[in-house]
Write an enzyme that holds these catalytic residues in place. Sequence first.
Site, short mmCIF file in Angstrom:
data_model
loop_
_atom_site.label_atom_id
_atom_site.label_comp_id
_atom_site.label_asym_id
_atom_site.label_seq_id
_atom_site.Cartn_x
_atom_site.Cartn_y
_atom_site.Cartn_z
N ALA A 177 0.94 -1.29 -0.04
CA ALA A 177 0.17 -0.14 0.22
C ALA A 177 0.98 1.19 -0.11
O ALA A 177 1.98 1.22 0.46
CB ALA A 177 -0.83 0.16 1.20
N GLY B 96 0.64 -4.86 0.57
CA GLY B 96 -0.60 -5.01 -0.41
C GLY B 96 -0.25 -5.67 -1.72
O GLY B 96 -1.29 -6.13 -2.13
N GLU C 215 -0.65 -9.20 -1.06
CA GLU C 215 -2.20 -9.30 -0.69
C GLU C 215 -2.69 -9.57 -2.03
O GLU C 215 -3.68 -10.17 -2.23
CB GLU C 215 -2.64 -8.53 0.23
CG GLU C 215 -2.28 -8.48 1.81
CD GLU C 215 -2.61 -7.28 2.35
OE1 GLU C 215 -2.21 -6.22 2.33
OE2 GLU C 215 -3.44 -7.56 3.62
N GLU D 150 4.34 -5.30 7.36
CA GLU D 150 3.34 -4.29 8.18
C GLU D 150 4.23 -4.31 9.55
O GLU D 150 3.91 -3.23 10.16
CB GLU D 150 2.06 -4.50 8.21
CG GLU D 150 1.35 -4.41 6.68
CD GLU D 150 1.47 -5.60 5.82
OE1 GLU D 150 2.40 -6.61 6.05
OE2 GLU D 150 0.82 -5.52 4.68
N1 COA Z 1 4.47 3.10 -0.41
C1 COA Z 1 5.05 4.29 -0.81
N2 COA Z 1 6.21 4.59 -1.49
C2 COA Z 1 6.86 3.14 -1.67
C3 COA Z 1 6.64 2.16 -1.15
C4 COA Z 1 5.42 2.04 -0.47
N3 COA Z 1 4.76 0.97 -0.08
N4 COA Z 1 7.67 1.21 -1.48
C5 COA Z 1 8.50 1.91 -2.17
N5 COA Z 1 8.18 3.28 -2.30
C6 COA Z 1 8.86 4.41 -2.81
C7 COA Z 1 10.07 4.57 -2.21
O1 COA Z 1 9.62 5.82 -1.06
C8 COA Z 1 10.86 5.20 -3.12
O2 COA Z 1 10.21 6.33 -3.47
P1 COA Z 1 11.28 7.97 -3.57
O3 COA Z 1 12.25 7.72 -4.95
O4 COA Z 1 10.31 9.01 -3.91
O5 COA Z 1 12.17 8.14 -2.40
C9 COA Z 1 10.65 4.50 -4.32
O6 COA Z 1 9.58 3.87 -4.00
C10 COA Z 1 11.86 3.53 -4.59
O7 COA Z 1 11.97 2.73 -3.28
P2 COA Z 1 13.17 2.44 -2.47
O8 COA Z 1 12.94 2.12 -1.14
O9 COA Z 1 14.25 3.50 -2.70
O10 COA Z 1 13.70 1.15 -3.23
P3 COA Z 1 14.88 0.09 -2.70
O11 COA Z 1 15.37 -0.92 -3.65
O12 COA Z 1 15.78 0.82 -1.67
O13 COA Z 1 13.94 -0.71 -1.53
C11 COA Z 1 11.92 -2.12 -0.81
C12 COA Z 1 12.86 -1.56 -1.97
C13 COA Z 1 11.02 -2.90 -1.59
C14 COA Z 1 12.60 -2.90 0.14
C15 COA Z 1 11.48 -0.61 0.04
O14 COA Z 1 10.76 0.24 -1.02
C16 COA Z 1 10.36 -1.03 0.82
O15 COA Z 1 10.77 -1.44 2.06
N6 COA Z 1 8.93 -0.53 0.55
C17 COA Z 1 8.02 -0.72 1.58
C18 COA Z 1 7.64 -2.08 1.69
C19 COA Z 1 6.18 -2.15 2.63
O16 COA Z 1 6.49 -1.88 3.98
N7 COA Z 1 5.16 -2.34 2.29
C20 COA Z 1 3.94 -2.56 2.96
C21 COA Z 1 3.49 -1.21 3.25
S1 COA Z 1 2.21 -1.57 4.18
#
Ligand code: COA
Length: 258
Positions: free
Chosen positions: A65, A110, A113, A133
Amino acid sequence: MYQTLLASIENGILVITINRPDKLNALNKDVFTDLDSALNEIENNPEIRSVIITGAGPKAFVAGADISEFGGLNKNEAMALAKRGQDIFARIENCSKPIVAAVNGFALGGGCELSMACHFRIASDNAKFGQPEVNLGLIPGYGGTQRLVQLIGKGRALELLMSGNMIDANTALQYGLVNYVVKQEELLAKARSILESINSKAPLSVAACIKAANAVYDETINGFDLEIKEFGNCFDTEDMKEGTSAFLEKRKASFKGK
Ligand code: COA
């Protein structure tokens, strides 16, 4: 036609690509609005026989999400958000046409999911699945606590839910979360080839398989009774007469969905 999705139909297969690659295809309000519209199109357009859902770019299916939309939500607003996500994912799960997730990278929160709401999953070898989460002081809200237990069993599901750890594609395969792991460049072709085979079968039978299998997880329905009813309904269809005649006449059946 959609703000956040790409959609193209070829050979009766609709490919929906969630298209926010700079945000790793995170599910914001607009994605949900578009998915809801796409589901109307899937149900109503006879040209669409089956569907693939995938993510734009080489890195992510859907990384969850959109966390930037969580700020400032109160408890009731958060519950409404979860309800909206659950309702749309239930539409995917209960869709009468097969919907396959082609998981091309991160499927987190999400995203995991969404993939679990699809009828089955195929992953590329770089895919990673998880429900992170707990790292945010949250739990899954779009059906993840339920479908993960259904798909991989309570012990494995609770470890993933409580640790927030990710698993790689081969572990997902071993857990039964995905049906196949293929190279990223072969992912869509693999999904297409399975759906082409399914699309050659009797559409009403395919729809009835989905309904009956979903009944396993619906306490308000007796799945065995539903199976008897659906089996009987088949005998009222032209396709059942065509399928059985074609077998006896040693020819390929030509189904009409009637
Ligand atoms: N919601 C909003 N933005 C998200 C996102 C999310 N769930 N997941 C990634 N992004 C965004 C990042 O903020 C970043 O944006 P920016 O360039 O404007 O800063 C962009 O996507 C790239 O992500 P980044 O974190 O820089 O990539 P990474 O390769 O370093 O890491 C992940 C990849 C997937 C490990 C990491 O993005 C992450 O942990 N995301 C969240 C996962 C999560 O907690 N999901 C459950 C949400 S309830």
